[in-house]
Design a protein around this motif. Structure first.
Motif, PDB file in Angstrom:
ATOM      1  N   MET A 124       0.839  -1.210   0.000  1.00 23.39           N
ATOM      2  CA  MET A 124       0.000   0.000   0.000  1.00 23.39           C
ATOM      3  C   MET A 124       0.868   1.252   0.000  1.00 23.39           C
ATOM      4  N   LYS A 125       2.027   1.110   0.690  1.00 23.76           N
ATOM      5  CA  LYS A 125       2.921   2.256   0.791  1.00 23.76           C
ATOM      6  C   LYS A 125       3.416   2.658  -0.600  1.00 23.76           C
ATOM      7  N   ILE A 126       3.699   1.657  -1.398  1.00 22.02           N
ATOM      8  CA  ILE A 126       4.195   1.906  -2.753  1.00 22.02           C
ATOM      9  C   ILE A 126       3.146   2.696  -3.545  1.00 22.02           C
ATOM     10  N   ARG A 127       1.899   2.300  -3.430  1.00 20.11           N
ATOM     11  CA  ARG A 127       0.827   2.970  -4.171  1.00 20.11           C
ATOM     12  C   ARG A 127       0.791   4.452  -3.805  1.00 20.11           C
ATOM     13  N   LYS A 128       0.882   4.724  -2.506  1.00 16.03           N
ATOM     14  CA  LYS A 128       0.771   6.110  -2.056  1.00 16.03           C
ATOM     15  C   LYS A 128       1.889   6.950  -2.649  1.00 16.03           C
ATOM     16  N   ARG A 129       3.093   6.376  -2.671  1.00 16.07           N
ATOM     17  CA  ARG A 129       4.229   7.113  -3.227  1.00 16.07           C
ATOM     18  C   ARG A 129       4.008   7.404  -4.699  1.00 16.07           C
ATOM     19  N   THR A 130       3.540   6.404  -5.415  1.00 15.78           N
ATOM     20  CA  THR A 130       3.326   6.588  -6.851  1.00 15.78           C
ATOM     21  C   THR A 130       2.300   7.675  -7.098  1.00 15.78           C
ATOM     22  N   ILE A 131       1.234   7.659  -6.293  1.00 16.31           N
ATOM     23  CA  ILE A 131       0.185   8.662  -6.492  1.00 16.31           C
ATOM     24  C   ILE A 131       0.738  10.057  -6.220  1.00 16.31           C
ATOM     25  N   ALA A 132       1.529  10.190  -5.142  1.00 14.78           N
ATOM     26  CA  ALA A 132       2.117  11.495  -4.837  1.00 14.78           C
ATOM     27  C   ALA A 132       2.990  11.972  -5.988  1.00 14.78           C
ATOM     28  N   LEU A 133       3.774  11.051  -6.529  1.00 20.19           N
ATOM     29  CA  LEU A 133       4.666  11.407  -7.630  1.00 20.19           C
ATOM     30  C   LEU A 133       3.866  11.815  -8.867  1.00 20.19           C
ATOM     31  N   LEU A 134       2.798  11.059  -9.134  1.00 19.74           N
ATOM     32  CA  LEU A 134       1.984  11.368 -10.313  1.00 19.74           C
ATOM     33  C   LEU A 134       1.330  12.741 -10.172  1.00 19.74           C
ATOM     34  N   ILE A 135       0.884  13.065  -8.951  1.00 22.86           N
ATOM     35  CA  ILE A 135       0.295  14.387  -8.743  1.00 22.86           C
ATOM     36  C   ILE A 135       1.332  15.472  -9.026  1.00 22.86           C
ATOM     37  N   TYR A 136       2.563  15.238  -8.542  1.00 22.77           N
ATOM     38  CA  TYR A 136       3.615  16.220  -8.790  1.00 22.77           C
ATOM     39  C   TYR A 136       3.863  16.381 -10.295  1.00 22.77           C
ATOM     40  N   PHE A 137       3.964  15.267 -10.998  1.00 24.32           N
ATOM     41  CA  PHE A 137       4.213  15.344 -12.438  1.00 24.32           C
ATOM     42  C   PHE A 137       3.057  16.044 -13.152  1.00 24.32           C
ATOM     43  N   PHE A 138       1.845  15.785 -12.677  1.00 28.90           N
ATOM     44  CA  PHE A 138       0.682  16.442 -13.265  1.00 28.90           C
ATOM     45  C   PHE A 138       0.818  17.956 -13.118  1.00 28.90           C
ATOM     46  N   LEU A 139       1.166  18.400 -11.907  1.00 32.29           N
ATOM     47  CA  LEU A 139       1.317  19.840 -11.679  1.00 32.29           C
ATOM     48  C   LEU A 139       2.469  20.402 -12.510  1.00 32.29           C
ATOM     49  N   LEU A 140       3.510  19.610 -12.646  1.00 30.44           N
ATOM     50  CA  LEU A 140       4.680  20.044 -13.400  1.00 30.44           C
ATOM     51  C   LEU A 140       4.329  20.265 -14.874  1.00 30.44           C
ATOM     52  N   MET A 141       3.475  19.407 -15.381  1.00 33.75           N
ATOM     53  CA  MET A 141       3.148  19.478 -16.801  1.00 33.75           C
ATOM     54  C   MET A 141       2.044  20.489 -17.095  1.00 33.75           C
ATOM     55  N   LEU A 142       1.326  20.901 -16.044  1.00 37.43           N
ATOM     56  CA  LEU A 142       0.147  21.746 -16.258  1.00 37.43           C
ATOM     57  C   LEU A 142       0.459  23.044 -17.009  1.00 37.43           C
ATOM     58  N   PRO A 143       1.456  23.833 -16.577  1.00 36.90           N
ATOM     59  CA  PRO A 143       1.722  25.069 -17.315  1.00 36.90           C
ATOM     60  C   PRO A 143       2.103  24.811 -18.771  1.00 36.90           C
ATOM     61  N   ILE A 144       2.858  23.732 -18.989  1.00 39.25           N
ATOM     62  CA  ILE A 144       3.259  23.424 -20.367  1.00 39.25           C
ATOM     63  C   ILE A 144       2.023  23.026 -21.173  1.00 39.25           C
ATOM     64  N   TYR A 145       1.155  22.231 -20.543  1.00 33.64           N
ATOM     65  CA  TYR A 145      -0.073  21.851 -21.232  1.00 33.64           C
ATOM     66  C   TYR A 145      -0.874  23.086 -21.600  1.00 33.64           C
ATOM     67  N   TRP A 146      -0.921  24.038 -20.684  1.00 34.40           N
ATOM     68  CA  TRP A 146      -1.746  25.224 -20.927  1.00 34.40           C
ATOM     69  C   TRP A 146      -1.230  25.998 -22.147  1.00 34.40           C
ATOM     70  N   MET A 147       0.088  26.077 -22.250  1.00 33.71           N
ATOM     71  CA  MET A 147       0.655  26.753 -23.414  1.00 33.71           C
ATOM     72  C   MET A 147       0.326  25.974 -24.687  1.00 33.71           C
ATOM     73  N   LEU A 148       0.420  24.663 -24.593  1.00 37.71           N
ATOM     74  CA  LEU A 148       0.104  23.815 -25.741  1.00 37.71           C
ATOM     75  C   LEU A 148      -1.343  24.031 -26.172  1.00 37.71           C
ATOM     76  N   ASN A 149      -2.219  24.078 -25.199  1.00 36.42           N
ATOM     77  CA  ASN A 149      -3.634  24.325 -25.432  1.00 36.42           C
ATOM     78  C   ASN A 149      -3.829  25.634 -26.205  1.00 36.42           C
ATOM     79  N   MET A 150      -3.175  26.687 -25.721  1.00 34.64           N
ATOM     80  CA  MET A 150      -3.296  28.001 -26.358  1.00 34.64           C
ATOM     81  C   MET A 150      -2.792  27.976 -27.791  1.00 34.64           C
ATOM     82  N   SER A 151      -1.706  27.209 -27.992  1.00 33.07           N
ATOM     83  CA  SER A 151      -1.062  27.259 -29.301  1.00 33.07           C
ATOM     84  C   SER A 151      -1.968  26.716 -30.398  1.00 33.07           C
ATOM     85  N   PHE A 152      -2.987  25.944 -30.021  1.00 35.74           N
ATOM     86  CA  PHE A 152      -3.893  25.384 -31.018  1.00 35.74           C
ATOM     87  C   PHE A 152      -5.171  26.209 -31.170  1.00 35.74           C
ATOM     88  N   ARG A 153      -5.172  27.392 -30.544  1.00 35.72           N
ATOM     89  CA  ARG A 153      -6.366  28.226 -30.643  1.00 35.72           C
ATOM     90  C   ARG A 153      -6.002  29.561 -31.273  1.00 35.72           C
TER      91      ARG A 153
END
Lengths: 365, 267, 290
Positions: free
Chosen positions: B1-30
């Motif tokens: 269970m501990k492993i799962r929690k770590r993975t989820i925390a890491l995935l949340i961090y990566f999600f936040l890390l990618m968010l600004p880049i995603y937002w720019m990508l989103n804009m670039s197609f509009r």
């Protein structure tokens, strides 16, 4: 302290092992007696470290069970098994003093500080570390560091066994001998179960009461150093133990003995009768120290040519060619070096016969 | 269970890390009108007009070419000069070796802003302003010391006996260096090239100062758009996305060596 | 490893020496030259001694920028180093997950620094930015161009977003270099996860963390492009850091003398603090306990 039983252990590092080649350990079934000093001997990659990690609980075997004093501990992590392990390289807590290093396993187990202190001082005394207790462990020499690693095992009075994984690899040769003697002393003093992994036969033979020879994931033979030397159960044991290793000659059974390229070798009657019923590839084996060299033709002598004589100080190693097969003989130092031509005699009582690598012997009934 | 929690925390961090880049990508197609018109989490009418404009307008695409050119020149200069020097530092003791090594490293601490004017004057004197070579040379200030440092680490990992054996076998120094030594530290050279590329690619202040039109880097082209009135956000976003692409490609190729370079603690 | 004594090795270092000297020493001499002269035009210059240094050292706006800079770098170190270590601890040790994590982490590091600013403008604008709009929807009036506090918070977020991956990558490399036997020994000794971190992982990461602290201090102290694009130093001068102020003096006002004096002081501060950090971190965990 505990008696450790391995019940049909097998281990594979693959999630779904197919053939026997996928197994690092194949069917290990053995019981380690309480208070014994064992050496696990074998070449690198034979599975000895894997076996050690299974005993300590760092690995869970794919098959089989581990019992400590009859208690099944197969699923338990190392900290619940009361085991200590000393690794190839000294593993220390760099930022701590020697004292704190030794106290660490006790403090983790919430032992009262006065007891911790008493125990650490005792162990430091045994290991001759009292002088450096206040020093930072990182600043010590390799052998002192390895003593600390050992000490972390010794401080726990309830420790079931201490496992060593080639602990002298990084130690200077002249200190190796000292440390090994220290280990023996500790064993005699505390009667702990010690299991010592090594690929060095000298280390194994001098340290252990019993040597377990492993090869390709299997235990080939378990015995005292003398037994391994005089009665190797397997050609690998004969070859691996002793320097130089045992001589082997492919042979067939013929009238009264074994027929090899270059002549006939007499066998003792018991071996001969076993040989007649044996199947598989047969080999004659003899220790170099038992192979006799004669300068003149003798009865039952096989003629061979000498290709090399090495003087090793306490003995001479003579390499001879017997009809294309290379054999080595070990002569006492005082004997003169032989000429170019010699006659080999295989004393029947020291001549062994192996079928498909295994010693031919009477099956215990 | 501990492993799962770590993975989820890491995935949340990566999600936040990618968010600004995603937002720019989103804009670039509009389109710009679309962006200003309504708020949308993903582009509803995907348009490639922003990218088309960059690929067809010389003012835009030449910016990419310029950046590529000077970054490549800089990486080549840095590597070819740093290789022999790093070898010297890893193999020999010589008068002042420690001091020189330290002095090289201090250059990485120099504020780029400090060097702006002197650089401008220096390169004006040689008539190099607005050339690719000027930017490439200026970036050597921090990339050459860095390259020496990283390479020295990799080279020290190669046993000296290899050199001795090769010299005994009658290899001359250049032949030994190219035939025997370089192949041994291949991954080190790759890691070094990656970092030279990266630091030259992300630097803007010096590059912008030393160029006006002909060698203007893409990043500077973008700042021009920022300061102009009535921003075209879609275009800006597309240009931004395109500046990430070369880096992403390079990193994909060296991903397995990257950890090694970092492991030596030399960045 | 023992090295060979050979002074001819200098020939191998010469090219590097020349190019770095060309790029560093000549400009640095120019800066020194400017810092002690007043220049009216070509050929018209007057030696002014330490006048520019005195002017710069007495400049109130520079003092403010310096304190802002220390505050900024301090916050950067306090947030990024622990966060980076935590992320490194969370990362998988091997397999495709490890490679994927490395690639994702490295991505922000490869974006040109002014594009970082651009990304964060687009991301935080109250009208079109995801973050800005989201915060406003929650009922908090958010506009980093108007409020100094919000400008700082936005800047910190951008900085942490941009550079924490570097710390994480370094810490990860440090963790990877710890032999498995240490973890096994800790298990056998009954150490808790926290003890393992405190007595094994943290001490073993000292080297890479030294580098991480130095790099993060240097680069955050020299930061220019990202805040320049995002806030332009405003609102007011509340996010005007040393580099931004320096460029303003040198390029904006073309005050070469003060700018040069400023540059030298700036350089010395960075050198001094880097050295102090280095010494401090080197001495942590060394020597005997008395």
């Amino acid at each position: 302290m505990a008696r450790i039983a391995l019940d049909h252990i097998a281990h594979s590092y693959l999630p779904e092992p197919k053939g026997s080649a996928d197994y690092a350990l194949k069917r290990i079934h053995y019981e380690w007696e309480d208070g014994g000093a064992y050496a696990l001997l074998g070449p690198s990659g034979c599975g000895k470290t894997t076996l050690l990690n299974i005993i300590s609980g760092l690995l869970t075997p794919s098959e089989g069970q581990v019992h400590y004093d009859g208690r099944d501990v197969t699923g338990l992590p190392p900290e619940q098994r009361n085991i200590a392990q000393v690794f190839q390289f000294p593993v220390l807590y760099d930022t701590m003093t020697v004292f704190d290093n030794l106290a660490f396993p006790l403090r983790n187990r919430k032992i009262a500080e006065p007891d911790v202190k008493k125990r650490v001082l005792e162990v430091a005394e045994i290991l001759e570390l009292s002088e450096v207790l206040k020093k930072r462990a990182a600043n010590l020499s390799a052998d002192a560091k390895q003593k600390i690693s050992l000490g972390r095992g010794l401080v726990r009075s309830d420790v079931a066994a201490i496992l060593f994984d080639e602990p002298l690899t990084v130690i200077d040769p002249h200190l190796k001998w000292q440390l090994r003697r220290k280990l023996k002393e500790i064993h005699e003093q505390l009667r702990l179960t010690l299991i010592y992994v090594t690929h060095d036969q000298v280390e194994a033979m001098t340290f252990a009461e019993k040597v377990v020879v492993m090869y390709e994931g299997e235990i080939l033979q378990i015995g005292t150093p003398e037994e391994l030397f005089d009665h190797p159960q397997h050609t690998f044991v004969g070859y691996f133990i002793g320097s130089p290793g045992m001589n082997f000659l492919p042979c067939t059974v013929a009238e009264g003995g074994a027929q090899v390229a270059g002549g006939r070798i007499a066998l003792d009657p018991a071996t001969f009768s076993l040989a007649q019923n044996a199947t598989g590839e047969l080999q004659v084996g003899i220790r170099p120290m038992y192979l006799e060299l004669h300068d003149t033709a003798v009865a039952n002598g096989l003629q061979a040519s000498v290709s090399l004589v090495e003087d090793q100080g306490n003995c001479k190693i003579v390499t001879v060619q017997l009809n294309g097969t290379t054999l080595r003989a070990r002569l006492p130092e005082e004997k003169p070096a032989p000429g170019e031509r010699v006659w080999l005699v295989f004393p029947p009582q020291h001549t062994k016969l192996f079928a498909d690598g295994r010693l031919l012997q009477e099956q215990p009934s | 269970m501990k492993i799962r929690k770590r993975t989820i925390a890491l995935l949340i961090y990566f999600f936040l890390l990618m968010l600004p880049i995603y937002w720019m990508l989103n804009m670039s197609f509009r389109s710009n009108a679309d962006i200003l018109g309504y708020f949308a989490l993903y582009p509803k009418d995907i348009t490639f007009a922003n990218y088309m404009r960059i690929f067809t307008d010389k003012a835009w695409y030449s910016g990419y070419l310029n950046s590529m050119i000077y970054v490549t020149i800089n990486t080549l200069i840095s590597l070819s000069l740093a290789l022999p020097a790093a070898y010297a530092f890893s193999r020999y003791h010589f008068v002042g070796d420690g001091q020189i090594f330290f002095w090289l490293l201090t250059n990485r601490m120099a504020p780029a802003a400090v060097f702006l004017l002197p650089f401008f004057q220096l390169y004006s004197t040689f008539g190099l302003i607005d050339t690719h070579i000027a930017v490439a040379l200026a970036h050597c200030l921090f990339n050459v010391p860095l390259a020496v440092w990283i390479l020295e680490g990799f080279m020290s990992g190669v046993p000296k006996e290899i050199d001795e054996t090769a010299y005994l076998d009658g290899y001359s120094f250049p032949r030994f260096f190219i035939r025997v030594f370089l192949p041994l530290i291949r991954s080190g050279v790759g890691v070094t090239a990656f970092f030279c590329f990266m630091f030259s690619w992300v630097e803007l202040l010096i590059a912008r100062t030393l160029t006006t039109t002909n060698a203007k880097p893409i990043a500077a082209t973008m700042t021009r758009t920022v300061s102009a009135g009535g921003l075209d956000w879609g275009l800006l976003a597309a240009a931004g996305v395109l500046t990430i692409v070369p880096g992403a490609l390079v990193i994909w190729f060296v991903r397995n060596h990257m950890a090694k370079g970092f492991a030596l603690g030399r960045v | 490893m023992d090295k060979w004594e050979n002074n001819r090795a200098w020939f191998l270092v010469l090219p590097v020496f020349f190019i770095v000297a060309f790029s560093a020493i000549i400009p640095l001499m120019t800066v020194v030259n400017y810092s002690v002269q007043d220049i009216f035009g070509p050929g018209q210059r007057v030696f002014v001694g330490t006048e520019w240094f005195e002017e710069v050292l007495g400049d109130k706006r520079l003092h403010d920028a310096l304190w802002r800079q220390f505050l900024f770098s301090g916050l950067v170190l306090l947030i990024e180093i622990p966060l980076g270590v935590v992320i490194a601890l969370l990362m998988p040790k091997k397999g495709w997950g490890a490679s994927a994590s490395l690639v994702i982490l490295a991505l922000p590091l490869l974006i040109p620094w002014n594009v970082i600013g651009t990304i964060w403008i687009i991301f935080t604008r109250p009208d079109i930015g995801l973050l800005g709009a989201a915060i406003n929807t929650m009922g908090i009036a958010f506009d980093h161009t108007a409020s100094p506090i919000q400008a700082w918070i936005t800047l910190m977020f951008m900085e942490v977003w941009h550079w924490t991956p570097l710390v994480a990558l370094l810490a990860y490399a440090g963790l990877q270099a710890i032999p498995e036997a240490y973890y096994q020994a800790a298990k056998i000794d009954g150490a808790s996860a926290w003890s393992t971190f405190k007595y094994i992982q943290l001490p073993k990461m000292r080297g890479v963390l030294t580098i991480a602290v130095l790099l993060r201090f240097m680069d955050s102290f020299l930061i220019y492009a990202e805040p320049f694009v995002l806030t332009g130093g405003g609102p007011g001068n509340t996010t005007t850091f040393l580099s931004i102020y320096l460029v303003k003096i040198a390029v904006g006002q073309f005050d070469l003398g003060p700018a040069a004096a400023f540059s030298l002081i700036y350089f010395l501060i960075v050198l001094l603090f880097s050295w102090l950090f280095y010494q401090a971190l080197q001495n942590v965990g060394k020597g005997d306990v008395k």
